[in-house]
Design a protein around this motif. Structure first.
Motif, PDB file in Angstrom:
ATOM      1  N   LEU A  69     -62.494 -32.696 -33.556  1.00 49.90           N
ATOM      2  CA  LEU A  69     -63.464 -33.895 -33.840  1.00 49.90           C
ATOM      3  C   LEU A  69     -62.941 -35.360 -33.480  1.00 49.90           C
ATOM      4  CD1 LEU A  69     -66.063 -34.993 -35.178  1.00 49.90           C
ATOM      5  CD2 LEU A  69     -64.950 -34.624 -37.242  1.00 49.90           C
ATOM      6  N   SER A  70     -61.797 -35.389 -33.818  1.00 55.44           N
ATOM      7  CA  SER A  70     -60.930 -36.782 -33.732  1.00 55.44           C
ATOM      8  C   SER A  70     -60.916 -36.965 -31.963  1.00 55.44           C
ATOM      9  CB  SER A  70     -59.296 -36.585 -34.175  1.00 55.44           C
ATOM     10  OG  SER A  70     -58.787 -37.667 -33.739  1.00 55.44           O
ATOM     11  N   ARG A  71     -60.801 -35.879 -31.367  1.00 57.47           N
ATOM     12  CA  ARG A  71     -60.911 -36.373 -29.686  1.00 57.47           C
ATOM     13  C   ARG A  71     -62.234 -36.709 -29.421  1.00 57.47           C
ATOM     14  NH1 ARG A  71     -57.010 -31.921 -30.045  1.00 57.47           N
ATOM     15  NH2 ARG A  71     -58.790 -30.447 -29.448  1.00 57.47           N
ATOM     16  N   ILE A  72     -63.310 -35.996 -29.823  1.00 54.83           N
ATOM     17  CA  ILE A  72     -64.715 -36.124 -29.466  1.00 54.83           C
ATOM     18  C   ILE A  72     -64.764 -37.638 -29.921  1.00 54.83           C
ATOM     19  CG2 ILE A  72     -67.145 -35.558 -30.225  1.00 54.83           C
ATOM     20  CD1 ILE A  72     -66.232 -32.910 -30.332  1.00 54.83           C
ATOM     21  N   VAL A  73     -64.575 -38.239 -31.107  1.00 56.76           N
ATOM     22  CA  VAL A  73     -64.830 -39.482 -31.589  1.00 56.76           C
ATOM     23  C   VAL A  73     -64.035 -40.451 -31.062  1.00 56.76           C
ATOM     24  CG1 VAL A  73     -64.393 -41.030 -33.474  1.00 56.76           C
ATOM     25  CG2 VAL A  73     -65.168 -38.579 -34.129  1.00 56.76           C
ATOM     26  N   GLN A  74     -62.813 -40.235 -30.426  1.00 58.46           N
ATOM     27  CA  GLN A  74     -62.039 -41.245 -29.443  1.00 58.46           C
ATOM     28  C   GLN A  74     -62.479 -41.449 -28.080  1.00 58.46           C
ATOM     29  OE1 GLN A  74     -59.518 -43.005 -30.387  1.00 58.46           O
ATOM     30  NE2 GLN A  74     -59.545 -43.894 -28.206  1.00 58.46           N
ATOM     31  N   SER A  75     -63.126 -40.248 -27.658  1.00 55.41           N
ATOM     32  CA  SER A  75     -64.095 -40.233 -26.290  1.00 55.41           C
ATOM     33  C   SER A  75     -65.317 -40.947 -26.456  1.00 55.41           C
ATOM     34  CB  SER A  75     -64.263 -38.838 -26.000  1.00 55.41           C
ATOM     35  OG  SER A  75     -65.157 -38.756 -24.961  1.00 55.41           O
ATOM     36  N   PHE A  76     -66.002 -40.830 -27.563  1.00 53.99           N
ATOM     37  CA  PHE A  76     -67.266 -41.499 -27.684  1.00 53.99           C
ATOM     38  C   PHE A  76     -66.951 -42.932 -27.853  1.00 53.99           C
ATOM     39  CE2 PHE A  76     -70.050 -38.070 -29.887  1.00 53.99           C
ATOM     40  CZ  PHE A  76     -70.074 -37.372 -28.345  1.00 53.99           C
ATOM     41  N   ASP A  77     -66.004 -43.582 -28.588  1.00 53.58           N
ATOM     42  CA  ASP A  77     -65.566 -44.630 -28.759  1.00 53.58           C
ATOM     43  C   ASP A  77     -65.395 -45.391 -27.385  1.00 53.58           C
ATOM     44  OD1 ASP A  77     -65.068 -47.154 -30.173  1.00 53.58           O
ATOM     45  OD2 ASP A  77     -63.056 -46.716 -30.526  1.00 53.58           O
ATOM     46  N   GLU A  78     -64.217 -44.596 -26.597  1.00 49.76           N
ATOM     47  CA  GLU A  78     -64.027 -45.234 -25.317  1.00 49.76           C
ATOM     48  C   GLU A  78     -65.230 -45.574 -24.253  1.00 49.76           C
ATOM     49  OE1 GLU A  78     -61.089 -42.246 -23.946  1.00 49.76           O
ATOM     50  OE2 GLU A  78     -59.742 -43.304 -25.261  1.00 49.76           O
ATOM     51  N   LYS A  79     -66.329 -44.524 -24.508  1.00 47.22           N
ATOM     52  CA  LYS A  79     -67.479 -44.671 -23.651  1.00 47.22           C
ATOM     53  C   LYS A  79     -68.483 -45.626 -24.309  1.00 47.22           C
ATOM     54  CE  LYS A  79     -67.159 -39.934 -21.979  1.00 47.22           C
ATOM     55  NZ  LYS A  79     -67.662 -38.413 -22.248  1.00 47.22           N
ATOM     56  N   PRO A  88     -64.287 -48.216 -47.098  1.00 50.64           N
ATOM     57  CA  PRO A  88     -63.453 -49.208 -48.172  1.00 50.64           C
ATOM     58  C   PRO A  88     -62.682 -48.349 -49.058  1.00 50.64           C
ATOM     59  CG  PRO A  88     -65.879 -50.074 -47.747  1.00 50.64           C
ATOM     60  CD  PRO A  88     -65.570 -48.627 -47.222  1.00 50.64           C
ATOM     61  N   ALA A  89     -63.107 -47.302 -49.626  1.00 49.15           N
ATOM     62  CA  ALA A  89     -62.427 -46.195 -50.349  1.00 49.15           C
ATOM     63  C   ALA A  89     -61.155 -45.603 -49.836  1.00 49.15           C
ATOM     64  CB  ALA A  89     -63.256 -45.135 -50.890  1.00 49.15           C
ATOM     65  N   ASP A  90     -61.258 -45.416 -48.352  1.00 52.68           N
ATOM     66  CA  ASP A  90     -60.065 -44.723 -47.839  1.00 52.68           C
ATOM     67  C   ASP A  90     -60.010 -45.193 -46.377  1.00 52.68           C
ATOM     68  OD1 ASP A  90     -58.093 -43.188 -46.659  1.00 52.68           O
ATOM     69  OD2 ASP A  90     -59.122 -41.096 -47.205  1.00 52.68           O
ATOM     70  N   ARG A  91     -59.071 -46.034 -46.040  1.00 49.85           N
ATOM     71  CA  ARG A  91     -59.180 -46.772 -44.789  1.00 49.85           C
ATOM     72  C   ARG A  91     -58.684 -45.649 -43.746  1.00 49.85           C
ATOM     73  NH1 ARG A  91     -61.580 -51.532 -44.954  1.00 49.85           N
ATOM     74  NH2 ARG A  91     -60.228 -52.473 -43.288  1.00 49.85           N
ATOM     75  N   ARG A  92     -58.287 -44.655 -43.884  1.00 52.10           N
ATOM     76  CA  ARG A  92     -57.912 -43.565 -43.116  1.00 52.10           C
ATOM     77  C   ARG A  92     -59.120 -42.951 -42.581  1.00 52.10           C
ATOM     78  NH1 ARG A  92     -53.982 -40.015 -46.518  1.00 52.10           N
ATOM     79  NH2 ARG A  92     -55.537 -40.473 -47.812  1.00 52.10           N
ATOM     80  N   GLN A  93     -60.265 -43.130 -43.153  1.00 53.08           N
ATOM     81  CA  GLN A  93     -61.282 -42.387 -42.638  1.00 53.08           C
ATOM     82  C   GLN A  93     -62.468 -43.538 -42.355  1.00 53.08           C
ATOM     83  OE1 GLN A  93     -62.267 -39.229 -42.798  1.00 53.08           O
ATOM     84  NE2 GLN A  93     -60.023 -38.735 -43.558  1.00 53.08           N
ATOM     85  N   TYR A  94     -63.185 -43.152 -41.258  1.00 59.91           N
ATOM     86  CA  TYR A  94     -64.112 -44.038 -40.610  1.00 59.91           C
ATOM     87  C   TYR A  94     -65.591 -43.610 -40.820  1.00 59.91           C
ATOM     88  CZ  TYR A  94     -59.976 -45.982 -38.128  1.00 59.91           C
ATOM     89  OH  TYR A  94     -58.668 -46.319 -37.782  1.00 59.91           O
ATOM     90  N   GLN A  95     -66.401 -44.784 -40.778  1.00 60.09           N
ATOM     91  CA  GLN A  95     -67.855 -44.560 -40.743  1.00 60.09           C
ATOM     92  C   GLN A  95     -68.530 -44.754 -39.259  1.00 60.09           C
ATOM     93  OE1 GLN A  95     -70.336 -47.466 -42.914  1.00 60.09           O
ATOM     94  NE2 GLN A  95     -70.814 -45.745 -44.333  1.00 60.09           N
ATOM     95  N   LEU A  96     -69.420 -43.750 -38.977  1.00 61.23           N
ATOM     96  CA  LEU A  96     -69.769 -43.751 -37.295  1.00 61.23           C
ATOM     97  C   LEU A  96     -71.058 -44.285 -37.442  1.00 61.23           C
ATOM     98  CD1 LEU A  96     -67.685 -40.268 -36.480  1.00 61.23           C
ATOM     99  CD2 LEU A  96     -66.911 -42.697 -36.275  1.00 61.23           C
ATOM    100  N   SER A  97     -71.492 -44.887 -36.249  1.00 59.21           N
ATOM    101  CA  SER A  97     -72.731 -45.179 -36.058  1.00 59.21           C
ATOM    102  C   SER A  97     -72.925 -45.429 -34.465  1.00 59.21           C
ATOM    103  CB  SER A  97     -73.098 -46.723 -36.720  1.00 59.21           C
ATOM    104  OG  SER A  97     -72.972 -46.766 -37.970  1.00 59.21           O
ATOM    105  N   LEU A  98     -74.104 -45.007 -34.029  1.00 59.75           N
ATOM    106  CA  LEU A  98     -74.477 -44.984 -32.555  1.00 59.75           C
ATOM    107  C   LEU A  98     -74.738 -46.329 -32.367  1.00 59.75           C
ATOM    108  CD1 LEU A  98     -76.738 -41.805 -31.875  1.00 59.75           C
ATOM    109  CD2 LEU A  98     -74.062 -42.096 -31.311  1.00 59.75           C
ATOM    110  N   THR A  99     -74.115 -47.002 -31.109  1.00 63.04           N
ATOM    111  CA  THR A  99     -74.580 -48.002 -30.422  1.00 63.04           C
ATOM    112  C   THR A  99     -75.760 -47.977 -29.717  1.00 63.04           C
ATOM    113  OG1 THR A  99     -73.377 -47.466 -28.443  1.00 63.04           O
ATOM    114  CG2 THR A  99     -72.208 -48.730 -30.197  1.00 63.04           C
ATOM    115  N   ALA A 100     -76.292 -49.050 -29.361  1.00 63.58           N
ATOM    116  CA  ALA A 100     -77.699 -48.889 -28.240  1.00 63.58           C
ATOM    117  C   ALA A 100     -77.319 -48.036 -27.263  1.00 63.58           C
ATOM    118  CB  ALA A 100     -78.042 -50.331 -27.849  1.00 63.58           C
ATOM    119  N   LYS A 101     -76.242 -47.965 -26.370  1.00 64.12           N
ATOM    120  CA  LYS A 101     -75.797 -47.172 -25.645  1.00 64.12           C
ATOM    121  C   LYS A 101     -75.989 -45.745 -25.838  1.00 64.12           C
ATOM    122  CE  LYS A 101     -72.668 -46.268 -21.956  1.00 64.12           C
ATOM    123  NZ  LYS A 101     -71.135 -46.434 -21.342  1.00 64.12           N
ATOM    124  N   GLY A 102     -75.339 -45.489 -27.021  1.00 60.85           N
ATOM    125  CA  GLY A 102     -75.104 -43.982 -27.870  1.00 60.85           C
ATOM    126  C   GLY A 102     -76.601 -43.493 -28.037  1.00 60.85           C
TER     127      GLY A 102
END
Length: 309
Positions: A69-79, A88-102
């Motif tokens: 999953l981490s590799r998928i997220v990294q790939s989506f971020d790069e694209k 806020p509760a855990d800086r190691r975890q990320y909240q994900l949202s689609l961009t307009a391109k996504g």
């Protein structure tokens, strides 16, 4: 496979699984023409239908390995398909949202998938297509017990004869409980007739709740616009109230709307329908409009409720 003249249920389930897996592969061939794997498409789907998901939530729900999953997220971020915001509760975890391109990317994938399914259904007669979707709904309702749905309650797709039952029971129930006149039954009949004439299984559906094989409730999902689904004609028989039938029907309708790609859901109800209003509120709907009117032989306050999907 049969044992002593009786089909072995384990072998039957495994055989169906092999068949469906092959068929699913055919339906998902379009993914091979894109840069996305099936797992990546599933992640895009979740992000397109639910706002601000944590990466860990997606991994848990889809059963994906954290590293994959981490590799998928990294790939989506790069694209440029997603944004990542530390929780806020855990800086190691990320909240994900689609961009307009996504969102544009998902829309293309979703349209391709819908076209593949439509092509498959087009090869079937109307009766066979109805039997197929009804069987799918039965499998889903049997295997997946959602919160609030007692095991004794079964939700199934509509079939021949159900519209007559809906019209009769809606008319009788609202006359008995609220004194509404026969004009309400006429309205229900018009809604049901329109649903039958224009039925599009890719965008609409009706679910009938059963207890012990007997119908005890119903709800309709219909198209309002390409982006907005409408919940209509929720009704539960008195003898089935308190079993969670109404909530199960509403949750199934919401789930069905998400599955069909809608972004928002709306419904129209009356202020005197206290139990139904409670279900709508508890399942995420918000009251957005009120209007007094005289209908069905009574002075009423109509309410429009909406929610995002």
């Amino acid at each position: 496979m049969t044992i002593n003249g009786t089909e072995d249920p384990i072998a039957a389930v495994r055989a169906f699984n092999r068949f469906y897996t092959r068929k699913l592969g055919v339906l998902d061939q379009h993914l091979g023409k894109t840069p996305f794997s099936l797992s990546e498409a599933r992640v895009l789907y979740e992000l397109a239908h639910r706002d601000d998901l944590a990466a860990k939530e997606i991994g848990n729900e889809l059963g994906l390995d954290p590293g994959y999953l981490s590799r998928i997220v990294q790939s989506f971020d790069e694209k440029g398909l997603i944004t990542r915001t530390p929780l806020p509760a855990d800086r190691r975890q990320y909240q994900l949202s689609l961009t307009a391109k996504g969102r544009q990317t998902f829309a293309k994938l979703n349209l391709s998938s819908q076209n593949e399914v439509a092509a498959m259904l087009a090869q079937l007669s109307a009766d066979d297509a109805a039997r197929l979707t009804q069987a799918m709904a039965t499998i889903e309702a049997t295997l997946e017990q959602r919160p609030g749905r007692p095991a004794a309650v079964m939700l199934r797709s509509h079939r021949v004869g159900d519209m007559g039952w809906v019209i009769s029971r809606q008319g009788a129930a609202y006359a008995a409980d609220y004194g509404w006149d026969i004009s309400y039954e006429a309205l229900v009949a018009e809604i049901c007739a329109q649903f039958i004439r224009n039925y599009d299984p890719a965008r609409e559906h009706c679910w009938i709740a059963e207890v012990g094989g007997e119908p005890v409730g119903s709800v309709f999902l219909v198209k309002a616009t390409d982006e907005i689904a409408k919940l209509r004609l929720l009704q539960v028989e008195k003898k089935a109230r308190g079993l969670g039938v109404g909530r199960a029907l509403v949750e199934q309708c919401i789930h069905g709307a998400r599955e069909r790609g809608y972004r928002r859901m709306t419904l129209w109800t009356q202020s005197i329908l206290v139990a139904a209003r409670g279900i709508y509120k508890s399942t995420g709907f918000e009251l957005v409009k009120e209007e007094k009117h005289h209908s069905f032989g009574a002075d009423l306050i109509g309410e429009t409720w909406e929610r995002d999907l």
